[in-house]
Structures are given as C-alpha cells and as structure tokens.
Design a protein around this motif. Structure first.
Motif, mmCIF file in Angstrom:
data_model
loop_
_atom_site.group_PDB
_atom_site.id
_atom_site.type_symbol
_atom_site.label_atom_id
_atom_site.label_comp_id
_atom_site.label_asym_id
_atom_site.label_seq_id
_atom_site.Cartn_x
_atom_site.Cartn_y
_atom_site.Cartn_z
ATOM 1 N N GLN A 21 0.819 -1.212 0.000
ATOM 2 C CA GLN A 21 0.000 0.000 0.000
ATOM 3 C C GLN A 21 0.855 1.266 0.000
ATOM 4 N N GLN A 38 1.060 -0.765 13.715
ATOM 5 C CA GLN A 38 -0.080 -1.026 12.854
ATOM 6 C C GLN A 38 -1.258 -0.113 13.177
ATOM 7 N N ASP A 40 -2.874 3.921 13.543
ATOM 8 C CA ASP A 40 -2.709 5.298 13.104
ATOM 9 C C ASP A 40 -2.753 6.232 14.314
ATOM 10 N N TYR A 45 -6.611 0.483 13.503
ATOM 11 C CA TYR A 45 -5.783 -0.301 12.586
ATOM 12 C C TYR A 45 -5.579 0.443 11.270
ATOM 13 N N ASP A 46 -4.342 0.511 10.817
ATOM 14 C CA ASP A 46 -3.980 1.178 9.567
ATOM 15 C C ASP A 46 -3.705 0.111 8.505
ATOM 16 N N TYR A 47 -4.554 0.020 7.495
ATOM 17 C CA TYR A 47 -4.421 -1.011 6.468
ATOM 18 C C TYR A 47 -3.101 -0.907 5.702
ATOM 19 N N ARG A 48 -2.485 0.265 5.701
ATOM 20 C CA ARG A 48 -1.215 0.450 4.978
ATOM 21 C C ARG A 48 -0.058 -0.289 5.633
ATOM 22 N N SER A 49 -0.248 -0.780 6.862
ATOM 23 C CA SER A 49 0.834 -1.467 7.571
ATOM 24 C C SER A 49 0.936 -2.946 7.210
ATOM 25 N N LYS A 50 0.069 -3.445 6.325
ATOM 26 C CA LYS A 50 0.175 -4.847 5.906
ATOM 27 C C LYS A 50 1.490 -5.048 5.172
#
Length: 72
Positions: A21, A38, A40, A45-50
């Motif tokens: 991401q 993970q 923000d 939860y921040d999906y960009r941390s996957k």
C-alpha cells in the motif's frame, strides 16, 4: 499493536520486506532492527501497515520477527 523484525544474516538476493500500500520495500542489512506500528494517530488499525516478505533467491537469511500487542 507493533511489529519488530531483527535481521541477523542478510541473503545475497531476495528476502526484502515490502509494504504494498505504501509502494515501499526494505532490505535490511545484517544486525539491523525494523520497528513499525499497525495503528494510526487515532489508535485504529492502519491497512497500509500490511507487509509481505519476499522469498530468498540466493544465500540464506536469518531473521527474528515478533508482534507486540498491548491490551488494557
């Protein structure tokens, strides 16, 4: 929620950690530590941390990985 990756041995080719991401890949040198959260700024939860780990093509890689979760 946080992640810690400690790289003990670097492969000759491959083994990078990538964040799709963010369009970012990181190849850690030996004895390097990578820490990321993970969450923000609102503690959601921040999906960009996957993250994904690329396969090792040549050589060997020795890495220690752990996730830290604090519950109240």
């Amino acid at each position: 929620m946080a992640n810690v990756l400690f790289n003990l041995q670097t492969p000759k080719l491959g083994g990078a950690i990538v964040f799709p991401q963010l369009e970012m890949g990181i190849s850690l040198p030996a004895n390097a530590l990578l820490y990321w959260t993970q969450l923000d700024e609102y503690y959601e939860y921040d999906y960009r941390s996957k993250q994904h780990v690329c396969p090792v093509i040549a050589g060997t890689q020795l890495t220690v990985y752990t996730s830290i979760t604090a519950r109240s």
